[in-house]
Scaffold this motif. Structure first.
Motif: not given
Length: 281
Positions: A169-187
């Motif tokens: 779902k994240i890959q299909k729907q998330a904005a790049p800024e949101l993807v960066a946040a989960v990649k970095s471990g922020v959320i």
């Protein structure tokens, strides 16, 4: 030695964080480059960070050739498996890599089936293919196991099936800024998947506001999903209010049938009495 850095391969796996890179650099400066760089011909496959650090400080390093690779897909699959086996990558990264592996494996299997069905030759040829030596054929990588279910993907990534669904779902729907946040471990993956349900503009706003706002946005999404379920009993209460009317109608029908039954019993009794009189005469 001529080493070619393929930028596509270098970017295929998410780079180290600045903290991880600094730790690796300190380790190499202290102990040297202990692990050999993996090459495919002249192309650097594994060890891009180590190679860059050694070049920067003029340090020696060793290389090793992987002779099993036949295509770039083989290289990608090997890179994915190497990183899936490491503990340093996040759950989100493992899920993304396992999903990438599924795409490659599916493509390879589809091509193999297509080639088999379109060829008049037997699907399994005991002879060595033209242009290949027996040694080359023996060194080919075995076909990877299919990843034909979320459970198999989850097993490859050491995740749960629900986590795989959220990552998709994240890959299909998330904005790049949101993807960066989960990649970095922020959320967390859970939080990112919830926020990914929002319009892209709201995702970006929440991501730019930071961790706390992302968590609040995820909370609002979950509450909005729970609310309809909590309000769903209302139609049932309306059904309850309508129930007495239905019961009353049934009771009336029962009363009508009871009266008809009584009338029929009376008719039967009268007929029996008339028959008894006739027999007596």
């Amino acid at each position: 030695m001529n080493i070619v850095v393929n930028e596509e391969l270098k970017a295929y796996i998410d780079p180290m964080s600045p903290e991880e890179y600094a730790a690796l650099e300190r380790s190499i400066l202290t102990e040297g480059c202990r692990d050999a760089l993996v090459l495919w011909g002249d192309v650097l496959v594994d060890g891009h960070h180590r190679y860059g650090i050694c070049q920067k400080h003029g340090l020696p390093f060793q290389t090793v050739q992987n002779t099993h690779f036949k295509t770039m897909e083989d290289v990608h699959l090997w890179m994915i498996d190497q990183h899936l086996g490491r503990r340093s990558i996040s759950d989100y990264q493992r899920g993304v890599l396992a999903l990438r592996k599924k795409v490659i494996v599916d493509d390879q299997r589809s091509r193999a089936l297509s080639e088999t069905s379109s060829s008049d030759d037997p699907p399994f040829d005991v002879d060595t293919p033209a242009g290949e030596s027996p040694a080359d054929n023996a060194s080919a990588l075995p076909p990877p196991a299919p990843l034909n279910s979320r459970e198999s993907i989850a097993k490859a990534a050491r995740l749960s099936s629900s986590q795989v669904v959220m990552i998709e779902k994240i890959q299909k729907q998330a904005a790049p800024e949101l993807v960066a946040a989960v990649k970095s471990g922020v959320i967390s993956i859970n939080t990112a998947a919830a926020v990914a349900s929002l319009p892209a503009e709201e995702q970006v706003t929440a991501a730019n506001a930071g961790k706390d706002e992302l968590k609040q946005a995820a909370k609002r999404v979950r509450e909005a999903k729970r609310k309809p379920r909590e309000e769903s009993p209302e139609p049932a209460s309306n059904d309850q209010s309508a129930k007495p009317d239905a019961v009353e109608a049934l009771e009336q029908r029962v009363a009508e049938l009871t009266r008809e039954n009584d009338a029929l019993r009376k008719q039967v009794a009268d007929l029996q009495a008339q028959l008894a009189v006739q027999l007596a005469d």
